[in-house]
Design an enzyme around this catalytic site. Structure first.
Site, PDB file in Angstrom:
ATOM      1  N   GLY A  78      41.039 -82.962 -65.885  1.00 32.52           N
ATOM      2  CA  GLY A  78      40.165 -81.353 -65.592  1.00 32.52           C
ATOM      3  C   GLY A  78      41.497 -80.703 -64.920  1.00 32.52           C
ATOM      4  O   GLY A  78      41.884 -81.534 -63.424  1.00 32.52           O
ATOM      5  N   ASP A 136      39.032 -83.002 -56.843  1.00 36.21           N
ATOM      6  CA  ASP A 136      38.015 -84.021 -55.647  1.00 36.21           C
ATOM      7  C   ASP A 136      38.532 -84.742 -54.519  1.00 36.21           C
ATOM      8  O   ASP A 136      36.905 -85.297 -54.127  1.00 36.21           O
ATOM      9  CB  ASP A 136      37.063 -84.513 -56.626  1.00 36.21           C
ATOM     10  CG  ASP A 136      37.201 -84.117 -58.335  1.00 36.21           C
ATOM     11  OD1 ASP A 136      35.916 -82.657 -57.821  1.00 36.21           O
ATOM     12  OD2 ASP A 136      36.475 -84.747 -59.137  1.00 36.21           O
TER      13      ASP A 136
HETATM   14  O1  F6P Z   1      37.215 -83.661 -61.393  1.00 39.54           O
HETATM   15  C1  F6P Z   1      37.069 -81.861 -61.467  1.00 39.54           C
HETATM   16  C2  F6P Z   1      35.903 -80.944 -61.873  1.00 39.54           C
HETATM   17  O2  F6P Z   1      36.610 -80.119 -61.715  1.00 39.54           O
HETATM   18  C3  F6P Z   1      34.673 -81.998 -61.151  1.00 39.54           C
HETATM   19  O3  F6P Z   1      34.436 -81.261 -59.669  1.00 39.54           O
HETATM   20  C4  F6P Z   1      33.685 -81.361 -62.269  1.00 39.54           C
HETATM   21  O4  F6P Z   1      32.490 -82.741 -61.484  1.00 39.54           O
HETATM   22  C5  F6P Z   1      34.434 -81.750 -62.915  1.00 39.54           C
HETATM   23  O5  F6P Z   1      35.615 -81.689 -62.738  1.00 39.54           O
HETATM   24  C6  F6P Z   1      33.877 -80.586 -64.567  1.00 39.54           C
HETATM   25  O6  F6P Z   1      34.428 -81.538 -65.417  1.00 39.54           O
HETATM   26  P1  F6P Z   1      34.761 -79.813 -66.974  1.00 39.54           P
HETATM   27  O7  F6P Z   1      36.289 -79.579 -66.885  1.00 39.54           O
HETATM   28  O8  F6P Z   1      35.255 -81.240 -67.520  1.00 39.54           O
HETATM   29  O9  F6P Z   1      33.492 -79.499 -67.310  1.00 39.54           O
END
Ligand code: F6P
Length: 340
Positions: free
Chosen positions: A10, A133
């Site tokens: 992410g 996070d």
């Molecule tokens: O790890 C960062 C994060 O933003 C988390 O806080 C969240 O749960 C996740 O990524 C969301 O991921 P994605 O981009 O796969 O929706």
């Protein structure tokens, strides 16, 4: 030397500052050649990359997202092949064909785990921890966290005024995956009354009792900050579950807000710009010293490194005896347990 940089997992504010830190230090200080791999590990599989020169690296310090693109590609996923070739083998082949002397992997836990496995198969890898996070094991802080904390705190500040006008309970869900760092810090920074973290087992009845008591004591409104990672019975979003329970158990007017991806977008905070730059510059120092298989980290105030083999795959959760939790409890903040 020729080095490659990739950004995986992410995105978060500060990635471009880290790319710039790596690139400028490598080019200007050490005369290295630098390429940017597109879309995380996918770019090493598909051989997609761009040359990073001083022009490309200019003007990106303040930019959110990542100029290289990202993906959640995990080449070590069981049975993961591309054109019938094992992805890790393909990555190693392309790494060698590109003539890379080192690969810098900017990412969160998943990325550091992949980086550790690539180091095991013989690539010269350096990890840089990033995520809103703040849950990467082996470092005190990841960049991205401070920016997200600002955004979440501002959002909760804004909820205070509307909550007060309408005399409501406001439940806000912040990100953090399985960790409660963002909920704890934004909750404390914005004067949250209840803070629910995945690390602390909560009972919704204690939360309801606490909120009713506040209402009886003529507190006009309450703010409930919940981490997205708290368990809910049917897997429903944390804020929706908590808000519905509060309505049912207290009869108080309650609204929920899910802050979502706003927390990950936009320009990095000054602290994140500096941290990401320091991480990037230090990653190149490690490469110049040929100290591979390491993840750059912050230890107190010092930028140093830890072995990728020791961090890959481990989570850094909020310790339940974290001093901030203790201080918060003493000030009457409720974490959903019997003694608050
Ligand atoms: O790890 C960062 C994060 O933003 C988390 O806080 C969240 O749960 C996740 O990524 C969301 O991921 P994605 O981009 O796969 O929706």
């Amino acid at each position: 030397m020729k080095i490659g940089i990739l950004t995986a997992g992410g995105d978060c504010p500060g990635i471009n500052a880290a790319i710039r830190g790596v690139g400028k230090t490598a080019i200007l200080e050490y005369g290295m050649e630098v390429i940017g791999i597109s879309s995380g590990f996918l770019g090493l599989i598909n051989e997609e990359y761009v040359q990073l020169d001083e022009n490309v690296l200019s003007g990106i310090l303040t930019l959110g997202g990542t100029i290289l693109g990202t993906s959640r590609e995990n080449p070590f996923k069981k049975g993961s092949t591309f054109n019938a070739i094992d992805k890790p083998k393909l990555i190693k082949k392309h790494y060698q064909e590109l003539g890379l002397d080192a690969l810098v992997c900017i990412g969160g836990n998943g990325t550091q785990r992949t980086a550790a496995l690539l180091a095991e198969v013989g690539l010269n890898v350096i990890g840089i921890p990033k995520t809103i996070d703040n849950d990467v094991y082996g470092t005190d802080v990841t960049f991205g966290f401070d920016s997200a904390l600002w955004i979440a705190t501002e959002a909760i500040d804004r909820l205070h005024t509307t909550a007060n006008s309408h005399k409501r309970i406001m439940v806000i869900e912040v990100m953090g995956h399985h960790a409660g760092w963002l909920a704890l810090y934004s909750g404390m920074a914005s004067g949250g009354d209840v803070i629910l973290l995945p690390e602390i087992k909560f009972d919704i009845n204690h939360v309801a009792k606490y909120l009713k008591k506040r209402a009886i004591n003529k507190k006009p409104y309450s703010i409930v900050v919940v981490a997205e990672g708290i368990p809910t019975p049917k897997g429903e979003p944390a804020a929706r579950y908590v808000a519905n329970c509060i309505k049912e158990l207290t009869g108080l007017e309650t609204r929920e807000t899910i802050l979502g991806y706003i927390q990950r977008g936009g320009s990095p905070s000054p602290m994140d710009r500096v941290l990401a730059t320091r991480y990037g510059a230090y990653a190149v120092e490690l490469i110049a010293k040929k100290k591979f298989g390491e993840m750059v980290c912050l230890d107190g105030d010092t930028i140093t490194s830890v072995s990728l083999a020791d961090v890959g795959g481990k989570l850094r959760l909020v310790p339940i005896d974290h001093p901030l939790i203790e201080k918060a409890r003493r000030m009457g903040v409720c974490f959903g347990t019997e003694n608050c």
